[in-house]
Design a protein around this motif. Sequence first.
Motif, PDB file in Angstrom:
ATOM      1  N   UNK A 231       0.806  -1.371  -0.137  1.00  0.00           N
ATOM      2  CA  UNK A 231      -0.173  -0.073   0.130  1.00  0.00           C
ATOM      3  C   UNK A 231       0.598   1.243  -0.020  1.00  0.00           C
ATOM      4  N   UNK A 232       1.857   1.416   0.769  1.00  0.00           N
ATOM      5  CA  UNK A 232       2.709   2.435   1.126  1.00  0.00           C
ATOM      6  C   UNK A 232       3.448   2.791  -0.191  1.00  0.00           C
ATOM      7  N   UNK A 233       3.822   1.811  -1.059  1.00  0.00           N
ATOM      8  CA  UNK A 233       4.580   1.862  -2.362  1.00  0.00           C
ATOM      9  C   UNK A 233       3.580   2.785  -3.302  1.00  0.00           C
ATOM     10  N   UNK A 234       2.262   2.289  -3.241  1.00  0.00           N
ATOM     11  CA  UNK A 234       1.385   2.885  -4.285  1.00  0.00           C
ATOM     12  C   UNK A 234       1.197   4.240  -3.847  1.00  0.00           C
ATOM     13  N   UNK A 235       0.986   4.549  -2.595  1.00  0.00           N
ATOM     14  CA  UNK A 235       0.506   5.819  -1.827  1.00  0.00           C
ATOM     15  C   UNK A 235       1.580   7.007  -2.254  1.00  0.00           C
ATOM     16  N   UNK A 236       2.876   6.480  -2.213  1.00  0.00           N
ATOM     17  CA  UNK A 236       4.080   7.430  -2.303  1.00  0.00           C
ATOM     18  C   UNK A 236       4.010   7.927  -3.717  1.00  0.00           C
ATOM     19  N   UNK A 237       3.615   6.992  -4.732  1.00  0.00           N
ATOM     20  CA  UNK A 237       3.554   7.597  -6.162  1.00  0.00           C
ATOM     21  C   UNK A 237       2.288   8.457  -6.445  1.00  0.00           C
ATOM     22  N   UNK A 238       1.305   7.861  -5.954  1.00  0.00           N
ATOM     23  CA  UNK A 238      -0.148   8.400  -6.091  1.00  0.00           C
ATOM     24  C   UNK A 238      -0.294   9.801  -5.480  1.00  0.00           C
ATOM     25  N   UNK A 239       0.140   9.986  -4.113  1.00  0.00           N
ATOM     26  CA  UNK A 239      -0.034  11.422  -3.623  1.00  0.00           C
ATOM     27  C   UNK A 239       0.739  12.497  -4.271  1.00  0.00           C
ATOM     28  N   UNK A 240       1.782  12.023  -4.935  1.00  0.00           N
ATOM     29  CA  UNK A 240       2.592  13.185  -5.687  1.00  0.00           C
ATOM     30  C   UNK A 240       2.212  13.412  -7.060  1.00  0.00           C
TER      31      UNK A 240
ATOM     32  N   UNK B 176       8.984   9.242   4.927  1.00  0.00           N
ATOM     33  CA  UNK B 176       9.567   9.033   3.317  1.00  0.00           C
ATOM     34  C   UNK B 176       9.725  10.132   2.485  1.00  0.00           C
ATOM     35  N   UNK B 177       9.359  11.190   3.016  1.00  0.00           N
ATOM     36  CA  UNK B 177       9.634  12.461   2.437  1.00  0.00           C
ATOM     37  C   UNK B 177       8.461  13.092   1.738  1.00  0.00           C
ATOM     38  N   UNK B 178       6.801  12.763   1.599  1.00  0.00           N
ATOM     39  CA  UNK B 178       6.025  13.297   0.998  1.00  0.00           C
ATOM     40  C   UNK B 178       5.675  14.484   2.130  1.00  0.00           C
TER      41      UNK B 178
ATOM     42  N   UNK C  46       0.259   5.095   9.209  1.00  0.00           N
ATOM     43  CA  UNK C  46       0.575   5.269   7.554  1.00  0.00           C
ATOM     44  C   UNK C  46       1.072   6.894   7.356  1.00  0.00           C
ATOM     45  N   UNK C  47       0.289   7.844   7.747  1.00  0.00           N
ATOM     46  CA  UNK C  47       0.591   8.984   7.667  1.00  0.00           C
ATOM     47  C   UNK C  47       2.028   9.534   8.002  1.00  0.00           C
ATOM     48  N   UNK C  48       2.518   8.689   9.175  1.00  0.00           N
ATOM     49  CA  UNK C  48       3.560   9.215   9.945  1.00  0.00           C
ATOM     50  C   UNK C  48       4.646   8.603   9.012  1.00  0.00           C
ATOM     51  N   UNK C  49       4.511   7.219   8.535  1.00  0.00           N
ATOM     52  CA  UNK C  49       5.396   6.503   7.694  1.00  0.00           C
ATOM     53  C   UNK C  49       5.488   7.325   6.099  1.00  0.00           C
ATOM     54  N   UNK C  50       4.646   7.784   5.613  1.00  0.00           N
ATOM     55  CA  UNK C  50       4.667   8.819   4.632  1.00  0.00           C
ATOM     56  C   UNK C  50       5.348   9.895   4.831  1.00  0.00           C
TER      57      UNK C  50
END
Length: 327
Positions: free
Chosen positions: A239-248, A273-275, A266-270
């Motif tokens: 899920x996080x892999x997809x969200x990293x790409x999609x939210x940008x 990860x730089x978002x 999840x929001x903390x992880x993102x």
Amino acid sequence: MANWGTDRDVIQTAHQWLQEGHALVLVTVLKTWGSSPRPPGSLLVMRPDGVHVGSVSGGCVEEDLLARYRQNELSDLPVRLDYGVDRQEATRFGLPCGGRLELLLEQLIDPDQLQPLLSAMEQDELVARRVDLTGDAVSLGPASADQAFSYTDEAISKVFGPQWQMLLIGAGHLSQYVSQLALMLDYRVIVCDPREEYAAGWQVPGARLIGMMPDEAVGEYTGHPRSIVLALTHDPKLDDMALLEALGSEAFYVGAIGSQRNCDARRRRLRELGLSRAQIQRLHAPVGLDIGSHTPPEIALAILAEITALRNAATAVVRNPDAVNVV
């Protein structure tokens, strides 16, 4: 028989009836004034025996059209008709006060008239059907996802095919219900799951299954303003892999399944990860409207309801911070 029908339902049914030897009339809503029940571009196809599929109003206009068809009053086609041109007629035809419809009626007699359009729709292609109102010629051409229904004195142009695309991360139970609802709402649905054990059990005709990694799938299949990305695996590695790409990206809606606690984590992880904060604020998580949903069908309904509300800009979506998705 009658039902509202999607564009694909109407065209498929019309093609089948033409193959069976029925003569048909295709009705398209050209323009509306006031609070008309159906938007421009809505379709109805009807047979002389009263059988029809699709809708152009709440029912009374259809009844009048069918009655006029049975009485051979619609023989000089194509023709444009007005309904609800005054308050009394609007009331008679079940239109809201002041409502008015302008319709185009076309004669269909040969399945070859619809075969190219049906073939394009079956391939999930976006095509525009153009009707020349000065010479009655009909043509098909490529269309873009943001192309709207258009009507001038010279021609009408209606786009057929899925103008919105939905990418689901995960081929689990919930994704099956989300896919089924999304297909009914005329989305192009792509399901991404690199896990062989999940992919092997996928059984939703019309939803394309791919096995690439989620971030690659987001980059390949979405990112435009008419795309939806839903992370539904409960597995942060996917899920996080997809969200990293999609939210940008330019995706219209990005959502993720999970309890409020899991979504906060999840929001903390993102963020780590730089978002940016603004990118993370785009995330709908827990995904969907808070309707007290617990079963996969209920959660799928909540998800599509929220996306539809946002798309239509008709409802202020109020999120409940205590909402929980349970599968």
